[in-house]
Design a protein around this motif. Structure first.
Motif, PDB file in Angstrom:
ATOM      1  N   THR A 193     -40.080  33.545 -15.881  1.00  0.00           N
ATOM      2  CA  THR A 193     -40.283  34.879 -16.454  1.00  0.00           C
ATOM      3  C   THR A 193     -41.242  34.850 -17.632  1.00  0.00           C
ATOM      4  O   THR A 193     -41.630  35.899 -18.140  1.00  0.00           O
ATOM      5  CB  THR A 193     -38.943  35.476 -16.924  1.00  0.00           C
ATOM      6  N   LEU A 194     -41.623  33.648 -18.079  1.00  0.00           N
ATOM      7  CA  LEU A 194     -42.483  33.507 -19.250  1.00  0.00           C
ATOM      8  C   LEU A 194     -43.939  33.323 -18.843  1.00  0.00           C
ATOM      9  O   LEU A 194     -44.235  32.699 -17.823  1.00  0.00           O
ATOM     10  CB  LEU A 194     -42.024  32.316 -20.094  1.00  0.00           C
ATOM     11  N   VAL A 195     -44.834  33.856 -19.657  1.00  0.00           N
ATOM     12  CA  VAL A 195     -46.270  33.742 -19.413  1.00  0.00           C
ATOM     13  C   VAL A 195     -46.831  32.723 -20.401  1.00  0.00           C
ATOM     14  O   VAL A 195     -46.821  32.942 -21.604  1.00  0.00           O
ATOM     15  CB  VAL A 195     -46.983  35.094 -19.597  1.00  0.00           C
ATOM     16  N   CYS A 196     -47.319  31.605 -19.880  1.00  0.00           N
ATOM     17  CA  CYS A 196     -47.836  30.531 -20.722  1.00  0.00           C
ATOM     18  C   CYS A 196     -49.316  30.756 -21.012  1.00  0.00           C
ATOM     19  O   CYS A 196     -50.100  31.039 -20.103  1.00  0.00           O
ATOM     20  CB  CYS A 196     -47.627  29.180 -20.025  1.00  0.00           C
ATOM     21  N   THR A 197     -49.688  30.593 -22.291  1.00  0.00           N
ATOM     22  CA  THR A 197     -51.098  30.752 -22.667  1.00  0.00           C
ATOM     23  C   THR A 197     -51.735  29.430 -23.077  1.00  0.00           C
ATOM     24  O   THR A 197     -52.879  29.410 -23.527  1.00  0.00           O
ATOM     25  CB  THR A 197     -51.224  31.754 -23.838  1.00  0.00           C
ATOM     26  N   ASP A 198     -51.018  28.312 -22.926  1.00  0.00           N
ATOM     27  CA  ASP A 198     -51.573  27.005 -23.271  1.00  0.00           C
ATOM     28  C   ASP A 198     -52.540  26.522 -22.193  1.00  0.00           C
ATOM     29  O   ASP A 198     -52.457  26.939 -21.022  1.00  0.00           O
ATOM     30  CB  ASP A 198     -50.454  25.965 -23.420  1.00  0.00           C
ATOM     31  N   ALA A 199     -53.427  25.624 -22.584  1.00  0.00           N
ATOM     32  CA  ALA A 199     -54.323  25.008 -21.597  1.00  0.00           C
ATOM     33  C   ALA A 199     -53.532  24.152 -20.618  1.00  0.00           C
ATOM     34  O   ALA A 199     -53.852  24.079 -19.426  1.00  0.00           O
ATOM     35  CB  ALA A 199     -55.379  24.165 -22.310  1.00  0.00           C
ATOM     36  N   LEU A 200     -52.487  23.495 -21.114  1.00  0.00           N
ATOM     37  CA  LEU A 200     -51.592  22.697 -20.273  1.00  0.00           C
ATOM     38  C   LEU A 200     -50.196  23.259 -20.433  1.00  0.00           C
ATOM     39  O   LEU A 200     -49.610  23.186 -21.517  1.00  0.00           O
ATOM     40  CB  LEU A 200     -51.625  21.218 -20.680  1.00  0.00           C
ATOM     41  N   CYS A 201     -49.650  23.829 -19.366  1.00  0.00           N
ATOM     42  CA  CYS A 201     -48.344  24.478 -19.426  1.00  0.00           C
ATOM     43  C   CYS A 201     -47.251  23.505 -18.987  1.00  0.00           C
ATOM     44  O   CYS A 201     -47.382  22.840 -17.958  1.00  0.00           O
ATOM     45  CB  CYS A 201     -48.320  25.726 -18.546  1.00  0.00           C
ATOM     46  N   ARG A 202     -46.193  23.443 -19.787  1.00  0.00           N
ATOM     47  CA  ARG A 202     -45.084  22.542 -19.500  1.00  0.00           C
ATOM     48  C   ARG A 202     -43.769  23.285 -19.636  1.00  0.00           C
ATOM     49  O   ARG A 202     -43.598  24.069 -20.577  1.00  0.00           O
ATOM     50  CB  ARG A 202     -45.086  21.364 -20.488  1.00  0.00           C
ATOM     51  N   PRO A 203     -42.814  23.063 -18.749  1.00  0.00           N
ATOM     52  CA  PRO A 203     -41.488  23.662 -18.935  1.00  0.00           C
ATOM     53  C   PRO A 203     -40.777  23.015 -20.118  1.00  0.00           C
ATOM     54  O   PRO A 203     -41.100  21.889 -20.522  1.00  0.00           O
ATOM     55  CB  PRO A 203     -40.772  23.346 -17.617  1.00  0.00           C
TER      56      PRO A 203
END
Length: 504
Positions: free
Chosen positions: A454-464
């Motif tokens: 449900t979350l929108v990641c704005t990082d270049a590398l997305c990690r849970p």
């Protein structure tokens, strides 16, 4: 009369080895004494014996090999990645076998964490004990055993190659709790304190995640003094008032104070050694031994702390330096009732609803969220069912399940929050071993997960999220989460559901 039992071998499928280039066999260990340590990642008693194991490694390295046998309690602990993280967190140097199905546990007839088994140079079991040993007696026991074996000519050790991994991390390494500092004139920007556990330091950052300063030399130790010379040991918890920061200095079994003006660090509770159960009668705080304090909470000159190692909540009256237990007998279980009779299980995270006198805590080993009523001196469980009842199950609090939570905070705890003292507040929970956040809502009595998808990641590398250890509501629709396994702090905007790295 039969002689000692021959130790079962390690040649089983499904075992993963750490800290050695190749698996070992009992034949490889011939000619030296082997100490098997049956442990699991979340067990505080297992962590508390690590200094004793290091002493044995340092003094008897040429004659004794320690092998940790990781025997999971929680489902999450079956992940070898979590075991690798735990080895790095605690600087474990000896070989470790990950036994996710507890095959060796059953073969050695183990029943408790931790259990130590001593294997003689001929491969036979000559000793076994459960629980935490007395360090000095343990060292003397090995000195006597090795002397006897040497006199018989039974020691002929060969070197055991080791290959310890890089612990990882950048500016942060396995961070613990994060807390805001009260504003002090002429400050206009909120500052945050972070327990940088893996670096043995406390970090201050501004509200944008920019580092301002650090307290602590970086090398583990118990040293008071100026910020750059003082030493901490794996601090996990922080809290602050207008005058000082307070630190749960976990590895030192101590409570520390950092003056906000001078930066001078002092020890205000604990002796530096692991202590027994805290008494309910007040004692001198600096002369009372603590056990792995994991978090702190401050209110009007009274410092409350989670004494995880003895399964208790303690309190320190700062003005008089008097310290005593507030809840928990020292036994480990999930039993509510009068504070002096209640049983806790490794309390690890605290948050206070001051208006009501309610101290909420994450009881990690019972996978529970509980409340200490400081006025009525009673403990009640909000969510959680027992030491071996855990999982990821949303729904009514009576049925919902968590898995080894380490942190929590009041949800909606900003300046405009409506926290009615006579009602239970909403709580945001760092559900550590489930790798997620959970919201406990007061109106409907439900526990719900904040899911990664449900979350929108704005990082270049997305990690849970990985082993979140702490969470705090910034009060403006933001959560700051200590994403410990990823060596960072993340910010979650609850309105836009955007998640981003705030500091790493």
């Amino acid at each position: 009369m039969f002689g000692p039992t021959r130790a079962p071998g390690f040649d089983h499928p499904g075992l993963t080895w750490f800290n050695v280039p190749a698996p070992l066999t009992l034949a490889d260990l011939r000619g030296r004494v082997t100490l098997l340590d049956f442990w699991t990642s979340g067990c505080i008693n297992c962590v508390q014996i690590l200094p004793t194991l290091r002493r044995i490694e340092d003094v008897f390295a040429d004659r004794v090999t320690i092998i940790g046998i990781h025997s999971p309690k929680f489902a999450a602990e079956q992940d070898p990645g979590m075991v690798a993280d735990t080895i790095a967190r605690h600087g474990i140097r000896h070989p470790v076998i990950h036994d996710p199905q507890r095959v060796l546990w059953e073969q050695y007839a183990i029943r408790a964490w931790p259990t130590l088994v001593v294997v003689a140079p001929d491969g036979r079991i000559v000793g076994q004990m459960s629980g935490e040993p007395d360090p000095d007696r343990m060292m003397q026991g090995f000195h006597d055993l090795l002397g006897t074996l040497a006199g018989r000519g039974q020691l002929s050790p060969t070197p055991i190659p080791l290959a310890t991994p890089d612990p990882g991390g950048g500016r942060l390494r396995f961070p613990g709790k994060i807390r805001p500092l009260p504003l002090v004139a002429p400050e206009t920007n909120r500052h945050w304190a972070i327990a940088d556990t893996g670096h043995n330091q406390i970090v201050l950052a501004d509200d944008s995640g920019q580092e301002l300063t650090r307290f602590g030399h970086g090398t583990a130790g118990l040293v008071d003094g100026p910020a750059h010379r003082a030493r901490f040991n794996a601090p996990q918890g922080v809290a602050a008032d207008a005058a000082a920061l307070y630190v749960a200095d976990t590895g030192n079994h101590a409570l520390r104070r950092i003056d906000r003006v001078t930066g001078i660090v002092t020890t205000i509770g604990g002796t530096g050694k692991r202590g027994d159960a805290l008494p309910f009668l007040a004692r001198d705080g600096e002369r009372t031994a603590l056990a792995s304090p994991w978090d702190v909470e401050i209110h009007r000159g009274f410092l409350m702390f989670a004494n995880a190692g003895t399964h208790q909540i303690g309190g320190l009256e700062l003005g008089r330096g008097q310290l005593r237990a507030l809840a928990g007998t020292g036994g480990e279980s999930l039993v509510d009732g009068p504070a002096e009779e209640a049983l806790l299980a490794q309390p690890s995270g605290l948050c206070l609803l001051a208006e009501a006198g309610h101290l909420y805590f994450a009881d990690a080993e019972s996978s529970a969220i509980r409340c200490l009523d400081l006025k009525a001196e009673t403990v009640t469980t909000l969510c959680g069912q027992g030491l071996f009842e855990f999982g990821l199950h949303d729904g009514p609090l009576a049925d919902a399940l968590l898995q080894h939570p380490l942190g929590l905070c009041l949800s909606g705890s900003g300046p405009e929050a409506d926290l009615t003292p006579d009602l239970m507040p909403d709580l945001m929970i760092a559900d550590t071993y489930n790798g997620t956040l959970r919201l406990l809502t007061r109106e409907d009595g439900l526990l719900t997960a904040l899911k990664d998808d449900t979350l929108v990641c704005t990082d270049a590398l997305c990690r849970p999220l990985r082993d979140p250890a702490g969470v705090w509501d910034a009060g403006d629709g933001r959560l700051l989460v200590s994403d410990s396994g990823n060596h960072r702090i993340v910010e979650i905007n609850l309105e836009t559901l955007i998640i981003r790295t705030w500091m790493e």
